[in-house]
Design a protein around this motif. Structure first.
Motif, PDB file in Angstrom:
ATOM      1  N   THR A  98       2.653  -5.673   3.652  1.00  0.00           N
ATOM      2  CA  THR A  98       2.077  -6.892   4.779  1.00  0.00           C
ATOM      3  C   THR A  98       2.252  -8.041   4.111  1.00  0.00           C
TER       4      THR A  98
ATOM      5  N   HIS B 292       5.165  10.280   2.690  1.00  0.00           N
ATOM      6  CA  HIS B 292       4.262   9.277   2.274  1.00  0.00           C
ATOM      7  C   HIS B 292       4.390   7.909   2.970  1.00  0.00           C
ATOM      8  N   GLN B 293       3.452   7.028   3.010  1.00  0.00           N
ATOM      9  CA  GLN B 293       3.774   5.671   3.914  1.00  0.00           C
ATOM     10  C   GLN B 293       3.724   4.634   2.827  1.00  0.00           C
TER      11      GLN B 293
ATOM     12  N   ASP C 112       0.279   5.089   0.936  1.00  0.00           N
ATOM     13  CA  ASP C 112      -0.681   6.171   1.563  1.00  0.00           C
ATOM     14  C   ASP C 112      -2.206   5.592   1.727  1.00  0.00           C
ATOM     15  N   GLY C 113      -2.098   4.123   2.166  1.00  0.00           N
ATOM     16  CA  GLY C 113      -3.206   3.284   2.373  1.00  0.00           C
ATOM     17  C   GLY C 113      -3.904   2.735   1.181  1.00  0.00           C
ATOM     18  N   LYS C 114      -3.425   3.246  -0.164  1.00  0.00           N
ATOM     19  CA  LYS C 114      -3.917   2.683  -1.063  1.00  0.00           C
ATOM     20  C   LYS C 114      -3.212   1.443  -1.816  1.00  0.00           C
TER      21      LYS C 114
ATOM     22  N   LYS D  44       4.143  -6.723   9.223  1.00  0.00           N
ATOM     23  CA  LYS D  44       4.161  -5.413   8.458  1.00  0.00           C
ATOM     24  C   LYS D  44       5.285  -4.753   8.356  1.00  0.00           C
TER      25      LYS D  44
ATOM     26  N   THR E 275       0.843  -1.122  -0.105  1.00  0.00           N
ATOM     27  CA  THR E 275       0.116   0.031  -0.092  1.00  0.00           C
ATOM     28  C   THR E 275       0.860   1.237  -0.089  1.00  0.00           C
TER      29      THR E 275
END
Length: 276
Positions: free
Chosen positions: A81, A76-77, A52-54, A87, A50
């Motif tokens: 996983t 940004h992240q 930014d969570g996407k 993670k 992912t």
């Protein structure tokens, strides 16, 4: 670094660091963490990635891709996983760049206010280009890296901008190569031709090639196409010819790279090499 039973948290502020087949456990990146950059990643194909969570598309070989816009100043992240729930996180802060800004005064008002018909036509062209760039295919040609589509002197760079009478115009989002009408244009990576229009108002002969996962190449001001929409092309294959169609002062190639509708720097895309 913070370790818990199920989570390994790796928080790195990566400013301008170049990754080339360098990894922490499951994160391998190639490209620059920089405004306008394209970044290729690789991990185990049963992981979930992912940004930014996407969720990013992941190939059967574990390839994925993302990018940073011209003026991106956010953190940004990137999260990997594993199937067991473990993670790994990286925080990525793109390096800020200095762009070539030209300030020009005394421009005639008629130039500052384009013909309404031209504006309408350009909006229609833009919508067609935007649709082509939204292509999401499972192709992984981007993961093999890029080559320059033409050999020539670079006359225009990504991010440059002109300010006329104090009014900023749209930045230049391509890499311009000097050339002669008819000079061969090669595919910088394999892919599928998703659009060719011979007479767009500003960009003239315009071709878009899909390289997979939202990454496309666009060629502007072409004089000729040797392929058609739907054709599969190989890396290095001659697909078109340099021209001066559209609104331009002379023959040259304007090459652009996109991640969907995010405009990236082709010069930085050339630095994102295949990860073994």
């Amino acid at each position: 670094m913070l370790n818990t039973k199920n989570t390994k948290l790796i928080t790195l502020c990566l400013i301008g660091v170049f990754f080339n087949q360098h990894s922490f456990a499951d994160i391998k990146l190639s490209g620059e963490i920089k405004q306008g950059a394209l970044v290729i990643g690789k991990t185990a194909n049963d992981n979930v990635v992912t940004f930014d969570g996407k969720v990013l598309p992941l190939s059967e070989y574990g390839d994925y891709v993302f990018g940073f816009s011209r003026d991106d100043d956010k953190t940004h992240q990137l999260m990997i996983t594993q199937p067991n729930g473990e993670k790994e996180l990286k925080t990525l802060t793109p390096l800020k760049r200095q762009y070539d800004i030209q300030r020009i005064e005394g421009i005639a008002k008629k130039i500052m206010n384009p013909n309404p018909k031209a504006v309408t036509r350009s909006k229609q062209d833009g919508a067609q280009v935007s649709t082509a760039r939204q292509t999401l295919s499972t192709k992984t040609d981007f993961a093999k890296g890029f080559i320059a589509p033409i050999t020539g002197i670079i006359t225009g760079v990504y991010g440059s901008q002109r300010v006329f009478n104090g009014v900023p115009k749209r930045p230049h989002y391509g890499l311009d190569y000097a050339g002669k009408t008819g000079d061969p244009v090669k595919a910088p990576a394999a892919g599928t031709v998703v659009m060719f229009v011979s007479d767009m108002f500003y960009s003239g002969g315009t071709m878009i090639i899909d390289h997979g996962h939202g990454i496309t190449s666009s060629f502007l001001h072409l004089s000729k196409s040797y392929v058609k929409t739907g054709d599969e092309v190989k890396k290095g294959q001659v697909v078109a010819a340099v021209g001066s169609s559209g609104r331009t002062t002379g023959p040259h190639l304007d090459w652009r790279i996109n991640w969907f509708n995010m405009r990236l720097d082709p010069a930085l895309a050339l630095k994102a090499v295949a990860i073994k």
